[in-house]
Write an enzyme that holds these catalytic residues in place. Sequence first.
Site, PDB file in Angstrom:
ATOM      1  N   ASP A  24       2.386   1.959   3.327  1.00 45.75           N
ATOM      2  CA  ASP A  24       3.366   0.990   3.849  1.00 45.75           C
ATOM      3  C   ASP A  24       4.769   1.455   3.487  1.00 45.75           C
ATOM      4  OD1 ASP A  24       1.144  -0.577   4.351  1.00 45.75           O
ATOM      5  OD2 ASP A  24       1.416  -1.771   2.531  1.00 45.75           O
ATOM      6  N   HIS A  76       0.878  -1.173   0.000  1.00 50.53           N
ATOM      7  CA  HIS A  76       0.000   0.000   0.000  1.00 50.53           C
ATOM      8  C   HIS A  76       0.918   1.226   0.000  1.00 50.53           C
ATOM      9  CE1 HIS A  76      -2.285  -3.008   2.445  1.00 50.53           C
ATOM     10  NE2 HIS A  76      -3.362  -2.497   1.903  1.00 50.53           N
TER      11      HIS A  76
HETATM   12  C1  XLS Z   1      -7.410  -6.950   4.684  1.00 46.30           C
HETATM   13  C2  XLS Z   1      -6.948  -7.141   3.320  1.00 46.30           C
HETATM   14  C3  XLS Z   1      -5.815  -6.222   2.894  1.00 46.30           C
HETATM   15  C4  XLS Z   1      -5.657  -6.236   1.408  1.00 46.30           C
HETATM   16  C5  XLS Z   1      -4.868  -5.110   0.840  1.00 46.30           C
HETATM   17  O1  XLS Z   1      -8.099  -7.791   5.255  1.00 46.30           O
HETATM   18  O2  XLS Z   1      -6.600  -8.474   3.155  1.00 46.30           O
HETATM   19  O3  XLS Z   1      -4.632  -6.589   3.528  1.00 46.30           O
HETATM   20  O4  XLS Z   1      -5.091  -7.418   0.968  1.00 46.30           O
HETATM   21  O5  XLS Z   1      -5.454  -3.884   1.080  1.00 46.30           O
END
Ligand code: XLS
Length: 439
Positions: A107, A104
């Site tokens: 991140d 993201h």
């Molecule tokens: C949350 C999601 C998230 C997505 C990416 O439960 O799995 O981590 O994979 O935004």
Amino acid sequence: MSNSSQYFKGIEKIKFEGIQSDNPLAYRWYDEQRVVAGKTLKEHLRFACAYWHSFCGNGGDPFGEPTHLFSWNEIADPVDRAKAKMDAAFEFMSKLGLPFYCFHDVDVVDYGNDVAENERRLQALTAYAKQHQDASGIQLLWGTANLFSHRRYMNGAATNPDFAVLAHAGAQVKAAMDATIALGGQNYVFWGGREGYMSLLNTNMKREQEHLARFLQVSRDYARSNGFKGKFFIEPKPCEPTKHQYDYDSATVIGFLRQHGLLEDFSLNIEVNHATLAGHTFQHELQVAADAGLLGSIDANRGDYQNGWDTDQFPNNINELTEAMLIILEAGGFKGGGINFDAKIRRNSTDPQDLFHAHIGGMDTFARALIAADAILQQSDYKTIRSNRYASFDNGNGKAFEAGTLKLEDLRNIAAAAGEPAVASGRQEYLENLVNRFI
Ligand code: XLS
Ligand code: NI
Ligand code: NI
């Protein structure tokens, strides 16, 4: 870029040693060059590290402070801090031999509230990531924007009742898309963390879903007009953090994509623990996506049978994954995606080796599952049993029914003439034993 072995000192590159090895820092199944069904394990599995869990998650939970303490967090400048974190991430991925990563926007580098400053920070880290990618050969499987953590998104991002918030979501997606394109990212993911409702009493569901569709359309249009050739993935999840998320499960998402003309550009990213939260098996969600030709990618993890939330544990269930790999292999593999470890080590896993053990275990389990699934498909009567089950539709009246040339009255006359059908076993236990035989 800094020295390539700084954060995980004493841990060498992880090698394949085979099933006789008792080295916990070696692969027992994942021989990346081994060829199965015409491709290497590396090409089939396309493993990716999830930046957020491995390098941002700090072990904190609603009851306790962080337990995973990273030295880069002591650096005051956000861009320098992010670069040190990225050095650690690439050291880790290189040592594991992971071919891909996913992130993201937030991140990669911490964001504040100033759109232009956030763009500047992400651009600085995009340039830095490019150097690391070029030096290591590691590629970006997908990028995404976090549209759920910031306070402004508490009522949703693309589905927020306030247009001003939606516009901020657009700004974030634009910057994340720019970064993904600049880094040669193969896909772009939308997980609608707050795209849903907490209460229908204050929600215009129809209007919110139309806004979500429009948001996806303009995002796609922007990416395409800026040269993005990859796939867009929607990641279904039924709930958490909202009570009800609009991207509930595969079937719901496919209906939504069809309704809004998005089937051409979008496919699905299926997450194990999201499937089980939706009351489905992982295999069910994969099969629904595969049957629609929309099996894009997976987020690998597992849940906990006693807990009703997304515990994001590393995958280790060989039976579950063998059944999953049967579906993925029969579908011809992922459509552009791979296996992203959307999983985190536990709060009390505090040794540097723990992150290695977690990924090694997940990669070995998938490799073993792939090898077993391929053997089942090649060497057993698994496929024949299933196709024979439908043999009555291969010719005669059954075939005519599939072709649409029989009417309801015809069915009545055929039934009256043929009499009571013989019962036929579904042979479930036989098939369950067959799967175990190949593991
Ligand atoms: C949350 C999601 C998230 C997505 C990416 O439960 O799995 O981590 O994979 O935004
Ligand atoms: Ni996920
Ligand atoms: Ni999840």
